[in-house]
Design an enzyme around this catalytic site. Structure first.
Site, PDB file in Angstrom:
ATOM      1  N   HIS A  17       0.851  -1.209   0.000  1.00  5.93           N
ATOM      2  CA  HIS A  17       0.000   0.000   0.000  1.00  5.93           C
ATOM      3  C   HIS A  17       0.882   1.253   0.000  1.00  5.93           C
ATOM      4  O   HIS A  17       0.619   2.215  -0.721  1.00  5.93           O
ATOM      5  CB  HIS A  17      -0.883   0.051   1.254  1.00  5.93           C
ATOM      6  CG  HIS A  17      -1.941  -1.012   1.338  1.00  5.93           C
ATOM      7  ND1 HIS A  17      -2.104  -1.806   2.439  1.00  5.93           N
ATOM      8  CD2 HIS A  17      -2.892  -1.393   0.448  1.00  5.93           C
ATOM      9  CE1 HIS A  17      -3.133  -2.633   2.237  1.00  5.93           C
ATOM     10  NE2 HIS A  17      -3.624  -2.407   1.033  1.00  5.93           N
ATOM     11  N   LYS A  41     -16.653  -6.705   5.447  1.00  2.00           N
ATOM     12  CA  LYS A  41     -15.483  -7.389   5.990  1.00  2.00           C
ATOM     13  C   LYS A  41     -15.411  -7.241   7.497  1.00  2.00           C
ATOM     14  O   LYS A  41     -15.618  -6.145   8.026  1.00  2.00           O
ATOM     15  CB  LYS A  41     -14.199  -6.783   5.411  1.00  2.00           C
ATOM     16  CG  LYS A  41     -13.868  -7.215   4.003  1.00  2.00           C
ATOM     17  CD  LYS A  41     -12.500  -6.671   3.619  1.00  2.00           C
ATOM     18  CE  LYS A  41     -12.177  -6.993   2.172  1.00  2.00           C
ATOM     19  NZ  LYS A  41     -10.942  -6.335   1.732  1.00  2.00           N
ATOM     20  N   ARG A  90      -2.506  -5.913  -8.594  1.00  2.00           N
ATOM     21  CA  ARG A  90      -1.437  -6.909  -8.435  1.00  2.00           C
ATOM     22  C   ARG A  90      -1.576  -7.930  -9.570  1.00  2.00           C
ATOM     23  O   ARG A  90      -1.337  -7.616 -10.702  1.00  2.00           O
ATOM     24  CB  ARG A  90      -1.527  -7.563  -7.049  1.00  2.00           C
ATOM     25  CG  ARG A  90      -1.188  -6.620  -5.909  1.00  2.00           C
ATOM     26  CD  ARG A  90      -1.603  -7.153  -4.585  1.00  2.00           C
ATOM     27  NE  ARG A  90      -3.045  -7.437  -4.621  1.00  2.00           N
ATOM     28  CZ  ARG A  90      -3.773  -7.814  -3.608  1.00  2.00           C
ATOM     29  NH1 ARG A  90      -3.211  -8.009  -2.444  1.00  2.00           N
ATOM     30  NH2 ARG A  90      -5.071  -8.019  -3.728  1.00  2.00           N
ATOM     31  N   SER A 128      -3.139  -7.704   2.619  1.00  2.00           N
ATOM     32  CA  SER A 128      -3.404  -7.631   4.064  1.00  2.00           C
ATOM     33  C   SER A 128      -3.900  -8.978   4.573  1.00  2.00           C
ATOM     34  O   SER A 128      -3.557  -9.399   5.687  1.00  2.00           O
ATOM     35  CB  SER A 128      -4.457  -6.564   4.351  1.00  2.00           C
ATOM     36  OG  SER A 128      -4.008  -5.295   3.960  1.00  2.00           O
TER      37      SER A 128
END
Ligand code: PNS
Length: 162
Positions: A17, A41, A90, A128
């Site tokens: 990040h 989440k 990514r 994460s």
């Protein structure tokens, strides 16, 4: 002044990040890291903890601010003139989700553009979620987290009894 908004859960904020923030800060006059209270989440860290950690690790960037938001990103973006949302990409597996989010945000507010920064290959497999899983099994996450927050994240696992 064009503002870039870098939204995310940041649970916790990783060196991947931080790499995106550093690069966005070189491209835009003002970057706002927006820590989002993600209803979908269950997070390890509270919204306040995530925001405070993001503030700590970005303190050295003069054009980076940290904010938090509980709601739709497009509603947050309304306060800025021609805001640009920045997201890191990514692997190819990120693409569908990111594309869906960018298009949904555009539909909800056509004034909001999204740009994607390709991850540095060093951070290709860093997330994460992976950091949390490694930490939960007492693996070494030293190289994945900014040093300023490493101990706090590990302490959180101890408190949780994981
Ligand atoms: O780090 P994450 O969890 O991948 O970030 C996802 C995030 C927080 C950027 C996204 O869930 C979001 O924008 N949430 C706010 C609610 C919203 O606007 N949802 C509509 C987008 S499809």
């Amino acid at each position: 002044m064009q503002t870039a908004i870098y939204p995310g859960s940041f649970d916790p904020i990783t060196v991947g990040h931080l790499d995106v923030i550093r690069r966005a800060a070189n491209m835009f006059e003002r970057v706002i890291v927006c820590v989002v209270a993600n209803a979908n989440k269950k997070t390890l860290l509270t919204l306040e903890e995530r925001k405070e950690q993001a503030e700590r690790v970005t303190a050295a960037f003069p054009n980076v601010e940290v904010d938090s938001w509980n709601g739709l990103l497009v509603d947050y973006a309304k306060q800025f003139d021609k805001p640009v949302v920045v997201r890191g990409l990514r692997a190819l597996s990120d693409f569908e989700y990111e594309f869906m989010m960018a298009l949904t945000n555009k539909k909800l507010n056509p004034g909001v553009e999204t740009i994607f920064l390709a991850t540095d290959e060093k951070y290709m497999y860093l997330s994460s979620s992976a950091v949390k899983e490694i930490a939960a099994f007492h693996g070494d996450v030293t190289e994945f987290l900014p040093p300023e927050i490493l101990d706090d994240v590990l302490r959180k696992y101890q408190q949780e009894g994981s």
